[in-house]
Design a protein around this motif. Structure first.
Motif, PDB file in Angstrom:
ATOM      1  N   LEU A   1     -14.713  -3.125  -3.208  1.00 28.84           N
ATOM      2  CA  LEU A   1     -14.775  -1.929  -2.353  1.00 28.84           C
ATOM      3  C   LEU A   1     -16.221  -1.604  -1.965  1.00 28.84           C
ATOM      4  O   LEU A   1     -16.554  -1.434  -0.792  1.00 28.84           O
ATOM      5  CB  LEU A   1     -14.181  -0.762  -3.143  1.00 28.84           C
ATOM      6  CG  LEU A   1     -13.398   0.304  -2.442  1.00 28.84           C
ATOM      7  CD1 LEU A   1     -12.235  -0.251  -1.652  1.00 28.84           C
ATOM      8  CD2 LEU A   1     -12.869   1.282  -3.470  1.00 28.84           C
TER       9      LEU A   1
ATOM     10  N   GLY B   1      -8.680  -0.868  -4.333  1.00 30.83           N
ATOM     11  CA  GLY B   1      -8.940   0.538  -4.062  1.00 30.83           C
ATOM     12  C   GLY B   1      -8.711   1.394  -5.284  1.00 30.83           C
ATOM     13  O   GLY B   1      -8.536   0.882  -6.393  1.00 30.83           O
ATOM     14  N   TYR B   2      -8.733   2.700  -5.061  1.00 28.22           N
ATOM     15  CA  TYR B   2      -8.485   3.622  -6.163  1.00 28.22           C
ATOM     16  C   TYR B   2      -7.858   4.901  -5.630  1.00 28.22           C
ATOM     17  O   TYR B   2      -7.880   5.165  -4.414  1.00 28.22           O
ATOM     18  CB  TYR B   2      -9.782   3.953  -6.928  1.00 28.22           C
ATOM     19  CG  TYR B   2     -10.897   4.573  -6.108  1.00 28.22           C
ATOM     20  CD1 TYR B   2     -10.869   5.930  -5.768  1.00 28.22           C
ATOM     21  CD2 TYR B   2     -11.973   3.813  -5.676  1.00 28.22           C
ATOM     22  CE1 TYR B   2     -11.891   6.503  -5.036  1.00 28.22           C
ATOM     23  CE2 TYR B   2     -13.002   4.370  -4.944  1.00 28.22           C
ATOM     24  CZ  TYR B   2     -12.953   5.714  -4.629  1.00 28.22           C
ATOM     25  OH  TYR B   2     -13.966   6.283  -3.867  1.00 28.22           O
TER      26      TYR B   2
ATOM     27  N   TYR C   1      -9.231   2.672   0.037  1.00 25.17           N
ATOM     28  CA  TYR C   1      -8.840   1.255  -0.044  1.00 25.17           C
ATOM     29  C   TYR C   1      -9.626   0.408   0.933  1.00 25.17           C
ATOM     30  O   TYR C   1     -10.253   0.900   1.877  1.00 25.17           O
ATOM     31  CB  TYR C   1      -7.331   1.116   0.235  1.00 25.17           C
ATOM     32  CG  TYR C   1      -6.994   0.932   1.711  1.00 25.17           C
ATOM     33  CD1 TYR C   1      -7.095   1.992   2.601  1.00 25.17           C
ATOM     34  CD2 TYR C   1      -6.613  -0.308   2.215  1.00 25.17           C
ATOM     35  CE1 TYR C   1      -6.807   1.827   3.945  1.00 25.17           C
ATOM     36  CE2 TYR C   1      -6.325  -0.483   3.561  1.00 25.17           C
ATOM     37  CZ  TYR C   1      -6.429   0.589   4.433  1.00 25.17           C
ATOM     38  OH  TYR C   1      -6.148   0.417   5.770  1.00 25.17           O
ATOM     39  N   SER C   2      -9.579  -0.893   0.656  1.00 30.05           N
ATOM     40  CA  SER C   2     -10.085  -1.872   1.628  1.00 30.05           C
ATOM     41  C   SER C   2      -9.217  -3.119   1.579  1.00 30.05           C
ATOM     42  O   SER C   2      -8.756  -3.514   0.498  1.00 30.05           O
ATOM     43  CB  SER C   2     -11.533  -2.269   1.318  1.00 30.05           C
ATOM     44  OG  SER C   2     -11.935  -3.285   2.250  1.00 30.05           O
TER      45      SER C   2
ATOM     46  N   ALA D   1      -7.027  -7.191  -1.512  1.00 33.86           N
ATOM     47  CA  ALA D   1      -7.105  -5.746  -1.267  1.00 33.86           C
ATOM     48  C   ALA D   1      -7.507  -5.080  -2.578  1.00 33.86           C
ATOM     49  O   ALA D   1      -7.238  -5.626  -3.665  1.00 33.86           O
ATOM     50  CB  ALA D   1      -5.770  -5.195  -0.786  1.00 33.86           C
TER      51      ALA D   1
ATOM     52  N   MET E   1       0.845  -1.213   0.000  1.00 37.83           N
ATOM     53  CA  MET E   1       0.000   0.000   0.000  1.00 37.83           C
ATOM     54  C   MET E   1       0.870   1.248   0.000  1.00 37.83           C
ATOM     55  O   MET E   1       0.564   2.257  -0.639  1.00 37.83           O
ATOM     56  CB  MET E   1      -0.934   0.004   1.209  1.00 37.83           C
ATOM     57  CG  MET E   1      -2.069  -0.997   1.143  1.00 37.83           C
ATOM     58  SD  MET E   1      -3.079  -0.875  -0.351  1.00 37.83           S
ATOM     59  CE  MET E   1      -3.735   0.748  -0.136  1.00 37.83           C
TER      60      MET E   1
END
Ligand code: AHG
Ligand code: MN
Ligand code: MN
Ligand code: MN
Length: 336
Positions: A288, A168-169, A180-181, A166, A35
């Motif tokens: 997400l 996200g954007y 994110y998640s 994971a 991340m």
């Protein structure tokens, strides 16, 4: 400055990931490091976008066509190369799957120790790039299954979106935000350029069961199947709906995440699979939105249950508040 402001400025993305994954052990360290690399890529892309009008050669087309059959923007290539450079040094990611690359990009020095695959759309909404309207980047992280000795990445084509660990954007807007998640809810970070850090700005984002927004390119109305036309006729005739469409999926989804409603990119009679790509657009965003209490469907199947036939497989996308997604599906399934 007040203590709580200092505490806020200390909740950086990498800290937050470690905090979320306290029970995940080694994988927590890996995901936190990955991340952090995504955050670096986002900062490099944001820096370029913010000054794009002043940097010779930053805007416009390359003159090339990508595997999608789209004319490639210089920003598409720049952003794609940023992710490659950033992840070469990651040690963790062995394979990159990108909208802008026909085949998987292997990072030999990271394989096979690097157990992770990054799937990404380096610039989403590139039609907005030359007119300074928001664009985004979309990413998903998966664990590699097997050694992929024949380089066909068959593990990617045998699993559905629930194989993502994971997603996200990044939204390059008035502020640069990273959402994110990792399966523990959806969290948003805002880039503080003076610190060069993404600072937590919204935690455990939940979208409402219904929202007034419907987001779709109505210019395609004449190409849709009748059930989709019936849904659009419904929202045209009923009070309480408002249309918002920005031309960049990330911006349109960000609005839905915070305000509710539904985004649609349906298939057409000629192209029933639609335009959006499953592995690095629909699936990460479905992950997400489900984490935020919403839903994502092809119209007849949950997006996260779809197994892609090919790396750049497309899927119709109906995504957002669960009641609104269900309403769209009701038009489709009544007719099926
Ligand atoms: P990309 O720029 O990564 O190719 O994605 C563009 C996608 C998506 O961002 C957006 O929702 C959609 O294309 C817009 O398509 P239309 O112009 O056909 O509405
Ligand atoms: Mn594109
Ligand atoms: Mn895109
Ligand atoms: Mn793109």
């Amino acid at each position: 400055i007040p203590e709580q402001a200092l505490d806020r400025d200390c909740m950086t993305l990498s800290r937050h990931v470690l905090q979320q994954l306290h029970s995940f052990g080694a994988e927590a360290q890996d995901l936190s490091a990955i991340m952090n690399r995504i955050a670096l890529a986002a900062k490099l892309i944001a820096r370029r976008l913010t000054r794009a009008g002043l940097v010779a050669g930053a805007l416009g087309f390359t003159g090339e066509m990508n595997v999608q059959g789209e004319s490639v923007k210089k920003m598409d290539v720049y952003a794609n190369d940023v992710f490659i450079s950033v992840f070469k040094q990651s040690g963790l990611v062995c394979r990159l799957a990108s909208e802008e690359m026909e085949n998987l990009y292997y990072i030999p020095e990271n394989c096979p120790i690097g157990r992770y695959t990054l799937l990404y759309d380096p610039i989403d909404g590139s039609s907005n790039v030359d007119i300074n309207i928001n664009v985004g980047s979309i990413f998903a992280i998966r664990q590699q299954e097997g050694l992929d000795e024949d380089g066909t990445a068959s593990d990617l084509l045998q699993n559905n979106g629930r194989n993502q660990i994971a997603a996200g954007y990044v939204l390059y807007g008035p502020s640069t935000m990273l959402v994110y998640s990792i399966g523990t809810g959806v969290h948003a970070f805002t880039l503080d350029p003076s610190l060069g850090e993404f600072i937590l700005s919204s935690e455990n984002i939940r979208l409402p069961d219904h929202g007034s927004i419907y987001s779709v390119n109505e210019g395609n109305f004449w190409q849709w199947e009748e059930p989709l036309r019936d849904y659009i006729r419904y929202v045209h005739r009923h009070e309480g709906y408002t249309a918002r469409y920005g031309g960049a999926l990330v911006g349109d989804i960000h609005r839905i995440l915070f305000q509710g409603g539904v985004f649609l990119y349906p298939g057409t009679v000629k192209k029933p699979e639609g335009k959006l790509r499953l592995l690095y657009e629909s699936a990460p965003l479905a992950y997400l939105i489900e984490q935020a209490g919403g839903r994502a469907s092809t119209g007849t199947q949950e997006i996260l249950d779809v197994v892609p036939e090919a790396l750049h497989a497309r899927s119709p996308l109906i995504i957002g508040s669960k009641d609104d997604v269900a309403l769209v599906e009701s038009f489709i399934q009544d007719r099926a």
